[in-house]
Enzyme design. Structure first.
Site, PDB file in Angstrom:
ATOM      1  N   SER A   1       0.811  -1.224   0.000  1.00 21.26           N
ATOM      2  CA  SER A   1       0.000   0.000   0.000  1.00 21.26           C
ATOM      3  C   SER A   1       0.840   1.269   0.000  1.00 21.26           C
ATOM      4  CB  SER A   1      -0.927  -0.009   1.213  1.00 21.26           C
ATOM      5  OG  SER A   1      -0.159  -0.010   2.411  1.00 21.26           O
ATOM      6  N   GLY A   2       2.033   1.218  -0.615  1.00 18.67           N
ATOM      7  CA  GLY A   2       2.814   2.437  -0.820  1.00 18.67           C
ATOM      8  C   GLY A   2       2.401   3.072  -2.139  1.00 18.67           C
TER       9      GLY A   2
ATOM     10  N   ALA B   1       3.412   2.536  -5.104  1.00 19.20           N
ATOM     11  CA  ALA B   1       3.225   1.576  -6.197  1.00 19.20           C
ATOM     12  C   ALA B   1       1.892   0.844  -6.036  1.00 19.20           C
ATOM     13  CB  ALA B   1       4.380   0.578  -6.230  1.00 19.20           C
TER      14      ALA B   1
ATOM     15  N   ALA C   1       9.777   8.273   2.858  1.00 14.87           N
ATOM     16  CA  ALA C   1      10.623   8.921   1.840  1.00 14.87           C
ATOM     17  C   ALA C   1      10.705  10.411   2.122  1.00 14.87           C
ATOM     18  CB  ALA C   1      10.043   8.672   0.452  1.00 14.87           C
TER      19      ALA C   1
ATOM     20  N   GLY D   1      13.379  12.800   0.636  1.00 17.86           N
ATOM     21  CA  GLY D   1      13.927  13.684  -0.393  1.00 17.86           C
ATOM     22  C   GLY D   1      12.881  14.121  -1.393  1.00 17.86           C
TER      23      GLY D   1
ATOM     24  N   GLU E   1      19.784  16.157  -5.741  1.00 17.02           N
ATOM     25  CA  GLU E   1      20.359  15.135  -4.855  1.00 17.02           C
ATOM     26  C   GLU E   1      21.518  14.485  -5.586  1.00 17.02           C
ATOM     27  OE1 GLU E   1      17.310  12.457  -3.510  1.00 17.02           O
ATOM     28  OE2 GLU E   1      16.313  14.008  -2.342  1.00 17.02           O
TER      29      GLU E   1
ATOM     30  N   ASP F   1       8.762  -9.994   1.676  1.00 20.45           N
ATOM     31  CA  ASP F   1       7.740 -11.043   1.529  1.00 20.45           C
ATOM     32  C   ASP F   1       7.327 -11.267   0.071  1.00 20.45           C
ATOM     33  OD1 ASP F   1       7.752 -11.001   4.364  1.00 20.45           O
ATOM     34  OD2 ASP F   1       6.331  -9.335   4.317  1.00 20.45           O
TER      35      ASP F   1
ATOM     36  N   HIS G   1      22.543   3.779   1.998  1.00 21.09           N
ATOM     37  CA  HIS G   1      22.453   5.239   1.977  1.00 21.09           C
ATOM     38  C   HIS G   1      23.641   5.792   2.769  1.00 21.09           C
ATOM     39  CE1 HIS G   1      21.018   9.323   2.317  1.00 21.09           C
ATOM     40  NE2 HIS G   1      20.026   9.039   1.490  1.00 21.09           N
TER      41      HIS G   1
ATOM     42  N   ARG H   1      25.236   7.981  -4.858  1.00 28.31           N
ATOM     43  CA  ARG H   1      25.356   7.581  -3.448  1.00 28.31           C
ATOM     44  C   ARG H   1      26.270   6.387  -3.206  1.00 28.31           C
ATOM     45  NH1 ARG H   1      19.060   6.618  -2.272  1.00 28.31           N
ATOM     46  NH2 ARG H   1      19.198   8.854  -2.396  1.00 28.31           N
TER      47      ARG H   1
ATOM     48  N   HIS I   1      19.483   0.725   2.483  1.00 25.49           N
ATOM     49  CA  HIS I   1      18.430   1.681   2.139  1.00 25.49           C
ATOM     50  C   HIS I   1      17.475   1.160   1.080  1.00 25.49           C
ATOM     51  CE1 HIS I   1      16.558   5.567   1.692  1.00 25.49           C
ATOM     52  NE2 HIS I   1      16.945   5.699   0.452  1.00 25.49           N
TER      53      HIS I   1
ATOM     54  N   ARG J   1      20.688   2.725  -7.637  1.00 21.07           N
ATOM     55  CA  ARG J   1      19.555   3.599  -7.970  1.00 21.07           C
ATOM     56  C   ARG J   1      19.929   5.071  -7.805  1.00 21.07           C
ATOM     57  NH1 ARG J   1      15.751   6.052  -4.778  1.00 21.07           N
ATOM     58  NH2 ARG J   1      16.535   4.948  -2.950  1.00 21.07           N
TER      59      ARG J   1
ATOM     60  N   LEU K   1      10.298   6.507  -5.957  1.00 19.10           N
ATOM     61  CA  LEU K   1       8.869   6.835  -5.946  1.00 19.10           C
ATOM     62  C   LEU K   1       8.379   6.907  -7.397  1.00 19.10           C
ATOM     63  CD1 LEU K   1       8.724   9.610  -3.171  1.00 19.10           C
ATOM     64  CD2 LEU K   1       7.982   7.246  -2.950  1.00 19.10           C
TER      65      LEU K   1
END
Ligand code: SIN
Length: 560
Positions: A26-27, A29, A68, A70, A135, A235, A256, A305, A366, A401, A407
């Site tokens: 339920s984020g 995506a 999240a 940034g 960033e 999961d 991170h 990063r 991260h 990434r 996001l």
């Protein structure tokens, strides 16, 4: 048990429900997929009866999106273009991105972010213009943010409001997805799950569905310290692996660089100090006050990063210190309060006032750049099973990434799934019995497992450490099992993924992106330009090397 389970040991489902499509997670995506699929199904049929079910492990807002800070990257600023966003993404990805997937991400990104705005997401503006920041790895200001440093929370709020306003999307909270159900033709036909609740749907049950969308996030709990919340036990990835789907690039775990250091014994979710703080001018120093990122990379403190995480780790090793420092004092009180209210409050709650003190920072897990292999439309190897967001490996992240692309990935690829899924829905078919071997590992083994992975397969890896890790991990498979419960199911998932990650990390005898081999410090395109794919076959992991397409090889990460 010396082999991995093909199914989790669990009671026979005590209840059943049905939905056309079940979305796990339920984020950004999961909720984007649910909203878009639901509206696409309604458009295609005259009746309002399309049922989409969202299954989430805690409450709707408890996943990684909420955390999240940034923002979300898209070429929205003056002079910026998708082509430049593509170039920065490919450089960060260190030659392991799928160029076509990145092109989809960066070209569809601006419209997808605009759609979030139309949905009610309140991004920060300055004089009526969308505020964009920078960033690590970005050559342009292209990160839209909200509430200063509360971007994920604001997006989550807007998406939850939209889901709650939409009749036809049902939600089951506090539910751990266990295994995939298949029909007689091998198509995804639902999931089994365990609901921790009171009432009709309590304990283990089954959702019968015509399609399943995995949007269950990452696997941060493989490591002792992570910025991920406690629910991130991989999961969805483990479920897909047990069902026969391919996982890819698991060795590319992003650490991170600037996670607040809370002491050697701190475990679990750790406070993130967003790269946006460096984007606004903060810089790293060692215990002597030296700005050690200077001269390491053309972007110095704003290098990709992996470069910054490596530089911090190197400096920690050279100086024998457990962390480095982030200096953001010059940003001043007014700026801190307006731009980074969440981080300011978090630092203060841990006894550090960043307005006049340095922040202790060290790298921590991260993001999983790899995951369940998907095509450009979120399809996995299993018909009727889709994956989106961190659980998926769409190819956009490669070996590392780019900041604030996650996001965006969830948003863009969930929209794409909704474009194809309604036309690919199978007629209703009952799931068939699955008699492959079941098993679980002891839930109490998780701490030990995380320690092993952190020490031997964390930021810095070597063959000797990885060999030792394998012995320790396999020994955990043989431990007597206590209760069959949520801890055991989650630990089985974490251990399964640890072994899969270990397999890629061990075979990739080079340093690339976020995979850092002490014993093979160079990138080796002649031998390792490509991906390690992994499957679970007859209760063991089978790994295959897939050479990258020639077009995907080109970018190198300067300074990496
Ligand atoms: C951050 O704010 O530094 C994290 C953003 C990201 O992981 O993309």
């Amino acid at each position: 048990m010396t082999t991995l389970p093909m199914r989790l040991t669990a009671p026979v489902p005590g209840w059943t429900t049905r939905a056309d499509v079940v979305v796990i997670g339920s984020g950004i995506a999961g909720l984007t997929a649910a909203l878009r699929i639901h509206s696409a199904l309604r458009e295609r049929s005259d009746d309002d009866g399309a049922r989409v079910l969202v299954v989430t492990k805690d409450v709707l807002s408890a996943g990684s999106t909420q955390w999240a800070q940034g923002g979300i990257a898209a070429a929205l600023g003056p002079g910026d273009t998708p082509e430049q966003h593509l170039s920065d993404t490919l450089v960060a990805g260190a030659g392991a991105c799928d160029v076509e997937a990145v092109r989809v991400l960066v070209t569809e990104g601006p419209e997808a972010v605009q759609e979030l705005i139309d949905l009610g997401t309140r991004f920060d503006h300055h004089d009526g213009v969308l505020s964009l920041t920078r960033e690590g790895g970005h050559h342009r200001d292209r990160i839209a943010h909200a509430g200063g440093d509360a971007t994920g929370a604001e997006i989550q709020r807007a998406l939850i409001a939209a889901v709650e306003a939409s009749s036809g999307i049902e939600v089951i909270q506090h539910a751990l997805a266990l295994d995939l159900l298949r029909d007689a033709d091998g198509r995804a036909a639902g999931v089994t799950l365990h609901v921790i609740g009171e009432g009709q749907r309590d304990g283990v049950g089954a959702v019968h569905a015509r399609a399943v969308v995995l949007a269950s996030g990452g696997m941060g709990q493989v490591f002792s310290q992570s910025t991920n919340p406690a629910v991130s036990t991989g999961d969805g990835m483990a479920l897909a692996l047990r069902a026969g789907a391919r996982l890819r690039d698991l060795e590319f775990v992003q650490f991170h660089p600037t996670v607040m250091y809370l002491g050697p014994d701190s475990r679990g979710q750790q406070p993130l100090i967003s790269e946006a703080v460096r984007g606004e001018g903060a810089f790293l120093v060692d215990f002597e006050g030296n700005r050690f990122m200077r001269g390491q990379h053309e972007l110095a403190d704003l290098a990709p990063r992996d470069v910054v995480a490596k530089a911090i780790t190197r400096r920690m090793l050279e100086t024998g210190q457990p962390h480095m420092w982030l200096d953001a004092r010059h940003l001043g009180a007014e700026f801190w309060e307006r731009r980074f209210p969440t981080i300011l409050a978090t630092c203060r709650s841990h006894g550090v006032d960043p307005i006049n003190e340095l922040i202790p920072v060290a790298p921590a897990q991260h993001y999983a750049s790899g995951g369940v292999v998907t095509d450009l439309w979120g399809r996995t190897d299993i018909t009727g099973l889709y994956a989106t967001g961190e659980v998926a490996c769409s190819g956009v992240h490669g070996a590392n990434r780019l900041a604030s692309n996650s996001l965006l990935e969830g948003l863009v690829f969930s929209r794409r799934i909704a474009e194809v899924l309604p036309d690919e829905l199978a007629p209703w078919a009952e799931p068939v019995a699955d008699d492959r071997p079941r098993g679980v590992v002891d839930g109490a083994a998780r701490g030990e497992l995380q320690r092993t992975m952190t020490e031997q397969a964390g930021v810095l890896r070597s063959q000797a450490g990885l060999n030792a890790a394998e012995v320790e991990l396999r020994e955990l498979l043989e431990r007597p099992v206590g209760a069959i419960d949520v801890a055991a199911w989650e630990t089985t998932n974490v251990l399964t993924l640890s072994l899969a990650l270990h397999s890629g990390a061990s075979a990739r005898e080079e340093t690339r992106g976020s995979h850092w081999r002490e014993d093979y410090p160079e990138r080796d395109d002649a031998a390792f330009a490509g991906h390690f794919d992994i499957r679970l076959v007859d209760a063991d992991l089978v790994q295959t090397f897939i050479p990258a397409a020639a077009t995907d090889l080109l970018p190198t990460s300067p300074g990496a």
